[in-house]
Design an enzyme around this catalytic site. Sequence first.
Site, PDB file in Angstrom:
ATOM      1  N   LYS A  13      -3.348  -1.193   0.050  1.00 19.05           N
ATOM      2  CA  LYS A  13      -2.883  -1.028  -1.341  1.00 19.05           C
ATOM      3  C   LYS A  13      -2.070  -2.250  -1.774  1.00 19.05           C
ATOM      4  O   LYS A  13      -2.342  -2.863  -2.808  1.00 19.05           O
ATOM      5  CB  LYS A  13      -2.026   0.250  -1.478  1.00 19.05           C
ATOM      6  CG  LYS A  13      -2.749   1.530  -1.033  1.00 19.05           C
ATOM      7  CD  LYS A  13      -1.883   2.769  -1.191  1.00 19.05           C
ATOM      8  CE  LYS A  13      -0.649   2.822  -0.311  1.00 19.05           C
ATOM      9  NZ  LYS A  13      -0.903   2.912   1.150  1.00 19.05           N
ATOM     10  N   ARG A  90       2.568  11.008  -3.863  1.00 18.99           N
ATOM     11  CA  ARG A  90       2.381  11.169  -2.425  1.00 18.99           C
ATOM     12  C   ARG A  90       2.076  12.601  -2.024  1.00 18.99           C
ATOM     13  O   ARG A  90       1.705  12.862  -0.892  1.00 18.99           O
ATOM     14  CB  ARG A  90       3.689  10.851  -1.736  1.00 18.99           C
ATOM     15  CG  ARG A  90       4.058   9.480  -1.209  1.00 18.99           C
ATOM     16  CD  ARG A  90       3.144   8.694  -0.558  1.00 18.99           C
ATOM     17  NE  ARG A  90       3.516   8.041   0.647  1.00 18.99           N
ATOM     18  CZ  ARG A  90       3.719   6.736   0.736  1.00 18.99           C
ATOM     19  NH1 ARG A  90       3.723   5.966  -0.312  1.00 18.99           N
ATOM     20  NH2 ARG A  90       3.922   6.203   1.903  1.00 18.99           N
ATOM     21  N   ARG A 129       1.106  -6.101  11.932  1.00 19.85           N
ATOM     22  CA  ARG A 129       1.933  -6.560  10.816  1.00 19.85           C
ATOM     23  C   ARG A 129       3.404  -6.626  11.183  1.00 19.85           C
ATOM     24  O   ARG A 129       4.044  -7.654  11.023  1.00 19.85           O
ATOM     25  CB  ARG A 129       1.736  -5.641   9.604  1.00 19.85           C
ATOM     26  CG  ARG A 129       2.607  -6.070   8.420  1.00 19.85           C
ATOM     27  CD  ARG A 129       2.352  -5.242   7.183  1.00 19.85           C
ATOM     28  NE  ARG A 129       2.727  -3.844   7.415  1.00 19.85           N
ATOM     29  CZ  ARG A 129       2.654  -2.911   6.495  1.00 19.85           C
ATOM     30  NH1 ARG A 129       2.194  -3.197   5.302  1.00 19.85           N
ATOM     31  NH2 ARG A 129       3.018  -1.674   6.763  1.00 19.85           N
ATOM     32  N   ARG A 131       6.196  -4.478  10.122  1.00 16.14           N
ATOM     33  CA  ARG A 131       7.285  -4.035   9.238  1.00 16.14           C
ATOM     34  C   ARG A 131       8.167  -3.077  10.028  1.00 16.14           C
ATOM     35  O   ARG A 131       7.753  -2.594  11.087  1.00 16.14           O
ATOM     36  CB  ARG A 131       6.653  -3.334   8.016  1.00 16.14           C
ATOM     37  CG  ARG A 131       7.526  -3.318   6.785  1.00 16.14           C
ATOM     38  CD  ARG A 131       6.735  -2.842   5.578  1.00 16.14           C
ATOM     39  NE  ARG A 131       6.457  -1.412   5.627  1.00 16.14           N
ATOM     40  CZ  ARG A 131       5.610  -0.794   4.809  1.00 16.14           C
ATOM     41  NH1 ARG A 131       4.953  -1.480   3.890  1.00 16.14           N
ATOM     42  NH2 ARG A 131       5.420   0.507   4.913  1.00 16.14           N
ATOM     43  N   ARG A 142       3.158   8.627   9.942  1.00 16.33           N
ATOM     44  CA  ARG A 142       2.782   8.309   8.554  1.00 16.33           C
ATOM     45  C   ARG A 142       1.358   8.779   8.276  1.00 16.33           C
ATOM     46  O   ARG A 142       1.058   9.286   7.198  1.00 16.33           O
ATOM     47  CB  ARG A 142       2.927   6.798   8.296  1.00 16.33           C
ATOM     48  CG  ARG A 142       4.379   6.395   8.048  1.00 16.33           C
ATOM     49  CD  ARG A 142       4.652   4.945   8.377  1.00 16.33           C
ATOM     50  NE  ARG A 142       3.951   3.985   7.565  1.00 16.33           N
ATOM     51  CZ  ARG A 142       3.734   2.711   7.936  1.00 16.33           C
ATOM     52  NH1 ARG A 142       4.171   2.276   9.112  1.00 16.33           N
ATOM     53  NH2 ARG A 142       3.110   1.897   7.127  1.00 16.33           N
TER      54      ARG A 142
HETATM   55  P1  AP5 Z   1      -1.131  -3.300   3.182  1.00 20.41           P
HETATM   56  O1  AP5 Z   1      -1.782  -3.927   2.008  1.00 20.41           O
HETATM   57  O2  AP5 Z   1       0.301  -3.569   3.424  1.00 20.41           O
HETATM   58  O3  AP5 Z   1      -1.406  -1.727   3.179  1.00 20.41           O
HETATM   59  P2  AP5 Z   1      -0.702  -0.582   2.347  1.00 20.41           P
HETATM   60  O4  AP5 Z   1      -1.789   0.365   1.984  1.00 20.41           O
HETATM   61  O5  AP5 Z   1       0.135  -1.159   1.269  1.00 20.41           O
HETATM   62  O6  AP5 Z   1       0.141   0.055   3.530  1.00 20.41           O
HETATM   63  P3  AP5 Z   1       1.689   0.416   3.650  1.00 20.41           P
HETATM   64  O7  AP5 Z   1       1.997   0.312   5.104  1.00 20.41           O
HETATM   65  O8  AP5 Z   1       2.509  -0.326   2.681  1.00 20.41           O
HETATM   66  O9  AP5 Z   1       1.588   1.913   3.230  1.00 20.41           O
HETATM   67  P4  AP5 Z   1       2.641   3.055   3.368  1.00 20.41           P
HETATM   68  O10 AP5 Z   1       2.065   4.075   2.493  1.00 20.41           O
HETATM   69  O11 AP5 Z   1       2.891   3.460   4.775  1.00 20.41           O
HETATM   70  O12 AP5 Z   1       3.978   2.346   2.932  1.00 20.41           O
HETATM   71  P5  AP5 Z   1       4.907   2.522   1.651  1.00 20.41           P
HETATM   72  O13 AP5 Z   1       5.603   1.250   1.514  1.00 20.41           O
HETATM   73  O14 AP5 Z   1       4.162   3.054   0.502  1.00 20.41           O
HETATM   74  O15 AP5 Z   1      -1.996  -3.717   4.477  1.00 20.41           O
HETATM   75  C1  AP5 Z   1      -1.574  -3.353   5.772  1.00 20.41           C
HETATM   76  C2  AP5 Z   1      -1.916  -4.467   6.758  1.00 20.41           C
HETATM   77  O16 AP5 Z   1      -3.321  -4.623   6.826  1.00 20.41           O
HETATM   78  C3  AP5 Z   1      -1.342  -5.831   6.364  1.00 20.41           C
HETATM   79  O17 AP5 Z   1      -0.921  -6.497   7.502  1.00 20.41           O
HETATM   80  C4  AP5 Z   1      -2.539  -6.529   5.705  1.00 20.41           C
HETATM   81  O18 AP5 Z   1      -2.482  -7.918   5.822  1.00 20.41           O
HETATM   82  C5  AP5 Z   1      -3.701  -5.945   6.491  1.00 20.41           C
HETATM   83  N1  AP5 Z   1      -4.942  -5.869   5.702  1.00 20.41           N
HETATM   84  C6  AP5 Z   1      -5.067  -5.484   4.386  1.00 20.41           C
HETATM   85  N2  AP5 Z   1      -6.349  -5.523   3.998  1.00 20.41           N
HETATM   86  C7  AP5 Z   1      -7.067  -5.904   5.089  1.00 20.41           C
HETATM   87  C8  AP5 Z   1      -8.458  -6.116   5.331  1.00 20.41           C
HETATM   88  N3  AP5 Z   1      -9.369  -5.940   4.365  1.00 20.41           N
HETATM   89  N4  AP5 Z   1      -8.848  -6.469   6.576  1.00 20.41           N
HETATM   90  C9  AP5 Z   1      -7.928  -6.647   7.563  1.00 20.41           C
HETATM   91  N5  AP5 Z   1      -6.588  -6.492   7.400  1.00 20.41           N
HETATM   92  C10 AP5 Z   1      -6.178  -6.118   6.184  1.00 20.41           C
HETATM   93  O19 AP5 Z   1       5.906   3.661   2.143  1.00 20.41           O
HETATM   94  C11 AP5 Z   1       6.819   3.462   3.204  1.00 20.41           C
HETATM   95  C12 AP5 Z   1       7.750   4.656   3.333  1.00 20.41           C
HETATM   96  O20 AP5 Z   1       8.539   4.791   2.136  1.00 20.41           O
HETATM   97  C13 AP5 Z   1       7.053   6.019   3.486  1.00 20.41           C
HETATM   98  O21 AP5 Z   1       6.746   6.295   4.835  1.00 20.41           O
HETATM   99  C14 AP5 Z   1       8.122   6.970   2.925  1.00 20.41           C
HETATM  100  O22 AP5 Z   1       9.132   7.189   3.868  1.00 20.41           O
HETATM  101  C15 AP5 Z   1       8.723   6.157   1.785  1.00 20.41           C
HETATM  102  N6  AP5 Z   1       8.066   6.418   0.493  1.00 20.41           N
HETATM  103  C16 AP5 Z   1       7.321   5.526  -0.239  1.00 20.41           C
HETATM  104  N7  AP5 Z   1       6.894   6.079  -1.379  1.00 20.41           N
HETATM  105  C17 AP5 Z   1       7.371   7.355  -1.386  1.00 20.41           C
HETATM  106  C18 AP5 Z   1       7.247   8.431  -2.307  1.00 20.41           C
HETATM  107  N8  AP5 Z   1       6.535   8.316  -3.425  1.00 20.41           N
HETATM  108  N9  AP5 Z   1       7.857   9.602  -1.989  1.00 20.41           N
HETATM  109  C19 AP5 Z   1       8.562   9.739  -0.846  1.00 20.41           C
HETATM  110  N10 AP5 Z   1       8.722   8.762   0.063  1.00 20.41           N
HETATM  111  C20 AP5 Z   1       8.118   7.570  -0.203  1.00 20.41           C
HETATM  112 MG    MG Z   2       2.205  -1.103   0.838  1.00 21.49          MG
END
Ligand code: AP5
Ligand code: MG
Length: 187
Positions: A13, A90, A129, A131, A142
């Site tokens: 995403k 979510r 990655r 993080r 997750r």
């Molecule tokens: P990336 O683009 O970073 O993937 P992403 O879908 O953005 O994954 P996230 O890890 O950010 O998702 P998440 O939902 O766990 O995190 P969020 O920040 O929302 O790509 C991932 C990796 O793959 C990278 O290294 C990239 O380079 C690689 N990649 C991408 N495309 C590729 C390809 N085509 N081929 C190969 N490699 C590739 O949430 C984090 C935390 O915040 C949650 O756990 C929760 O605690 C909290 N939170 C966030 N939003 C809410 C909400 N709305 N309500 C409650 N809690 C929330």
């Molecule tokens: Mg993300």
Amino acid sequence: MRIVLLGAPGSGKGTQTDAIIERYGVSTVATGDLLRAEVSAGTELGKRAKPYMDAGDLVPFDLVLGMIENGLNALARINPRGFMMDGFPRDLAQAEALDQLLAKINQPLDAVLFIEVDYEEIVKRLLGRGRADDNEETIRNRLRVFEEKTAPLIDYYKKKGLLHTVKGTGTVGDIGTRIRSILDAIA
Ligand code: AP5
Ligand code: MG
């Protein structure tokens, strides 16, 4: 254009965001990025959210609602070209709240893109990655949370006729092309 990017952690995403912003001129609200900014700034919200994020659980909705409402209202005011949500909604409660917020400002969603990637590929990507929440245990949780709470939104948006599924494997450019062909048709 008003869209939601839906997808498991690591589905890409965040990676696809810049290209979408550049092509369609939308602004983005990424709730994970907003929360990480709160954690780094050491705010009260950041302190309360951190243990949930470290564990890979959703931060309770009452904590994030104000932050999301502010972000969304600001975006709706400042950018007439629209917005893209990453990481929100979510779960069903958040999806219903989003519908209500958008109805209030008379700006319903145009599309929901579901980026589909299998879980083994995701674990590989996220372990590479590094993080703060990218350790194996948290990643597995997750994914469990996604399966249990977020995946039901696929059906929710399908029923509303908004869902478009995008195959999320291949190069970043391949996936960008798939997304473009969907969004060009509705832009
Ligand atoms: P990336 O683009 O970073 O993937 P992403 O879908 O953005 O994954 P996230 O890890 O950010 O998702 P998440 O939902 O766990 O995190 P969020 O920040 O929302 O790509 C991932 C990796 O793959 C990278 O290294 C990239 O380079 C690689 N990649 C991408 N495309 C590729 C390809 N085509 N081929 C190969 N490699 C590739 O949430 C984090 C935390 O915040 C949650 O756990 C929760 O605690 C909290 N939170 C966030 N939003 C809410 C909400 N709305 N309500 C409650 N809690 C929330
Ligand atoms: Mg993300």
